[in-house]
Design a protein around this motif. Sequence first.
Motif: not given
Length: 425
Positions: A127, A130-136, A193, A196, A391, A395
Amino acid sequence: MTVFIFLGSLLGAMALGIPIAYALLASGVALMWHLGLFDAQILAQNFINGADSFPLLAVPFFMLAGEIMNAGGLSQRIVNFALALVGHVKGGLGYVVILAACLLSALSGSAVADAAALTALLLPMMIKAGHKKEVSGGLIAASGVIGPIIPPSIGFVIFGVAANVSITKLFIAGIVPGIMIGVGLALTWWWVGRKETLALPQRRTRAEVWAAARDSVWALMLPVFILVGLRMGVFTPTEAAVVAAVYALFVATVIYRELSLKALYRIFVTAARTTAVVMFLVAAAMVSAWLITVANLPAQMVDLLRPLLGNQTLLLIAIMVLVMLVGTAMDMTPTILIMTPVLMPLIKAAGIDPVYFGVLFIINNSIGLVTPPVGTILNVVAGVGRMKMDEVTRGVLPFMAAQFAVMFVMVLFPQTVLAPLRWFY
């Protein structure tokens, strides 16, 4: 009618919110009444005998080993080593999750323990990068599925006991499929990603990579000891679990010195509680398994699917779809214990290698851990990562689809599973 009584009582009890272990006992009692066999002594005897198994001793020791590894610094060093290797490439933290999951799977064999460790260690880093929280969160949840596939595996132990299949062969056969699922997750992460544009961390120097490898070597040696010991016949899978727990305890207290006596007591209590839940499930399921055999349900299933017995691939596809549907509503352990005695006669009648089927069956049940709405790992990641359940569910969907795709590739190409057995035997 017998099938209706069993499934109706089981699903009805679950719909009322009764815990699955008690629902299994209720369905067993219902079957006994229907068959005119009700006897409290028979019920108690089968319940006790269900947990009275030497191979099942592997379950508490592998769980204990996983708890010690997370608290004793072994998991942290595995993650640090993965960061040093691939943390600098685009989307590197995602590849770190997958690589660390494969390495941790070779240590503990518990999907829940691996998912909890990866969430606590890597989700904040992803997070922050910068990665999306739900995808991570979805990637971490999907990576936890590798835990029951790469040996050692608690799922293989339970299936081996229920199906009377060599646990050692199941362990060996799970290596390549586990790696294939890791590769499938890596390709999916790259696809998700690819657009990104995040700042990349600096590449580690050779000295730093070597230092991370040297620091983690004690943890990395554990799967080597287990596989070599199993191959050479030094110990059984049950004894391998004891070796894993004792080795992890030695490394955590003597080598890394990150585990205190106070923390050790808490670890033993946590492992004991988790083991009690699993063993109660096993004991309750064995009551139903005995009654399923007495009621001749496996023969009825064979007759029902007899048109598919001549085509192993079609039969396996039908079974895998069935297990997928069951996995959306039921946890891994009860699914294994309920469906194994029903499906194994079909597998034997069709001439399918039971080890091959066991690996596919465990892979499918493992993916069920991230299949909504009941996915256990989804709840773990949401709880540890302080995320909403929806979420994590959003993801995980692309990664779950990739895992199912890899599983069906294995259905079409059996050698992906059976090849390692020829290397070892």
